[in-house]
Scaffold this motif. Structure first.
Motif, PDB file in Angstrom:
ATOM      1  N   LEU A  60       1.008  -1.393  -0.015  1.00  0.00           N
ATOM      2  CA  LEU A  60       0.084  -0.322   0.190  1.00  0.00           C
ATOM      3  C   LEU A  60       0.661   1.067   0.115  1.00  0.00           C
ATOM      4  O   LEU A  60       0.846   2.241  -0.572  1.00  0.00           O
ATOM      5  N   GLN A  61       2.029   1.291   0.579  1.00  0.00           N
ATOM      6  CA  GLN A  61       2.792   2.438   0.576  1.00  0.00           C
ATOM      7  C   GLN A  61       3.595   2.253  -0.792  1.00  0.00           C
ATOM      8  O   GLN A  61       3.628   3.572  -0.930  1.00  0.00           O
ATOM      9  N   ARG A  62       3.370   1.189  -1.377  1.00  0.00           N
ATOM     10  CA  ARG A  62       4.367   1.607  -2.366  1.00  0.00           C
ATOM     11  C   ARG A  62       3.988   2.246  -3.302  1.00  0.00           C
ATOM     12  O   ARG A  62       3.836   2.299  -4.271  1.00  0.00           O
ATOM     13  N   ARG A  63       2.451   1.805  -3.193  1.00  0.00           N
ATOM     14  CA  ARG A  63       0.823   2.045  -4.334  1.00  0.00           C
ATOM     15  C   ARG A  63       0.859   4.227  -4.035  1.00  0.00           C
ATOM     16  O   ARG A  63       0.857   4.665  -5.165  1.00  0.00           O
ATOM     17  N   VAL A  64       0.561   4.239  -2.758  1.00  0.00           N
ATOM     18  CA  VAL A  64       0.907   5.932  -2.769  1.00  0.00           C
ATOM     19  C   VAL A  64       1.938   6.266  -3.308  1.00  0.00           C
ATOM     20  O   VAL A  64       1.768   7.498  -3.546  1.00  0.00           O
ATOM     21  N   GLN A  65       3.421   5.793  -2.974  1.00  0.00           N
ATOM     22  CA  GLN A  65       4.630   6.402  -3.481  1.00  0.00           C
ATOM     23  C   GLN A  65       4.585   6.608  -4.829  1.00  0.00           C
ATOM     24  O   GLN A  65       4.553   7.662  -5.693  1.00  0.00           O
ATOM     25  N   PHE A 112      -0.676  13.058  -0.383  1.00  0.00           N
ATOM     26  CA  PHE A 112      -2.157  13.916   0.125  1.00  0.00           C
ATOM     27  C   PHE A 112      -3.408  12.971  -0.774  1.00  0.00           C
ATOM     28  O   PHE A 112      -4.353  12.522   0.224  1.00  0.00           O
ATOM     29  N   LEU A 113      -3.529  13.308  -1.942  1.00  0.00           N
ATOM     30  CA  LEU A 113      -4.007  12.643  -2.483  1.00  0.00           C
ATOM     31  C   LEU A 113      -4.387  11.362  -2.990  1.00  0.00           C
ATOM     32  O   LEU A 113      -5.795  10.990  -2.580  1.00  0.00           O
ATOM     33  N   ALA A 114      -3.374  10.704  -1.969  1.00  0.00           N
ATOM     34  CA  ALA A 114      -3.343   8.973  -2.972  1.00  0.00           C
ATOM     35  C   ALA A 114      -3.527   8.807  -1.247  1.00  0.00           C
ATOM     36  O   ALA A 114      -4.377   7.483  -1.197  1.00  0.00           O
ATOM     37  N   VAL A 115      -2.819   8.790  -0.177  1.00  0.00           N
ATOM     38  CA  VAL A 115      -4.026   8.754   0.915  1.00  0.00           C
ATOM     39  C   VAL A 115      -5.073   9.150   1.430  1.00  0.00           C
ATOM     40  O   VAL A 115      -5.593   8.239   1.960  1.00  0.00           O
ATOM     41  N   ARG A 116      -5.666   9.763   1.161  1.00  0.00           N
ATOM     42  CA  ARG A 116      -7.112  10.575   0.760  1.00  0.00           C
ATOM     43  C   ARG A 116      -7.788   9.375   0.237  1.00  0.00           C
ATOM     44  O   ARG A 116      -8.413   8.878   0.444  1.00  0.00           O
ATOM     45  N   ARG A 117      -7.331   8.719  -1.066  1.00  0.00           N
ATOM     46  CA  ARG A 117      -7.600   7.649  -2.153  1.00  0.00           C
ATOM     47  C   ARG A 117      -7.549   6.989  -1.257  1.00  0.00           C
ATOM     48  O   ARG A 117      -9.253   5.601  -1.592  1.00  0.00           O
TER      49      ARG A 117
END
Length: 119
Positions: A60-65, A112-117
């Motif tokens: 998940l962290q990789r996807r956010v990055q 910011f956007l990915a964490v919210r998503r």
């Protein structure tokens, strides 16, 4: 974070040292170029620390990055291309030093956007 902090600290120390030595010695030619590029050792260490950090992340962290980096890459491309066209209409020249701050700001927005998503 410790590795990245140390790398950025090395960069800062080398940058200050490089600028100070250049003003003091005023080298020319290859010596001046080597001195100007000296802080890049710290930048290379930061790249290494970031890549190690990415390697340690879960999926998940990789996807956010990935999402953030994609936004940063594509947004920077659009902004710099657009600015290049604007230069032909009289806009001031965009210095290469401005590209990284653009990428960094867009990366932060992407995080910011990915964490919210993915909440």
């Amino acid at each position: 974070m410790m590795e990245l902090g140390a790398a950025l600290g090395l960069y800062a120390v080398l940058l200050v040292a490089s600028n100070s030595i250049e003003r003091w010695l005023q080298p020319e030619g290859a010596a001046r170029m080597a001195l100007a590029l000296l802080p890049m050792l710290g930048a290379a260490a930061a790249v290494w620390a970031i890549l190690r950090g990415l390697d340690r992340m879960d999926e998940l962290q990789r996807r956010v990055q990935f999402d953030a980096i994609a936004l940063s890459f594509l947004g920077t491309a659009v902004i710099t291309f657009g600015w290049g066209f604007a230069e032909s209409a009289g806009a001031p020249q965009l210095r290469a030093f401005m590209v990284w701050p653009i990428m960094g700001i867009l990366w932060g927005i992407g995080i910011f956007l990915a964490v919210r998503r993915y909440r």
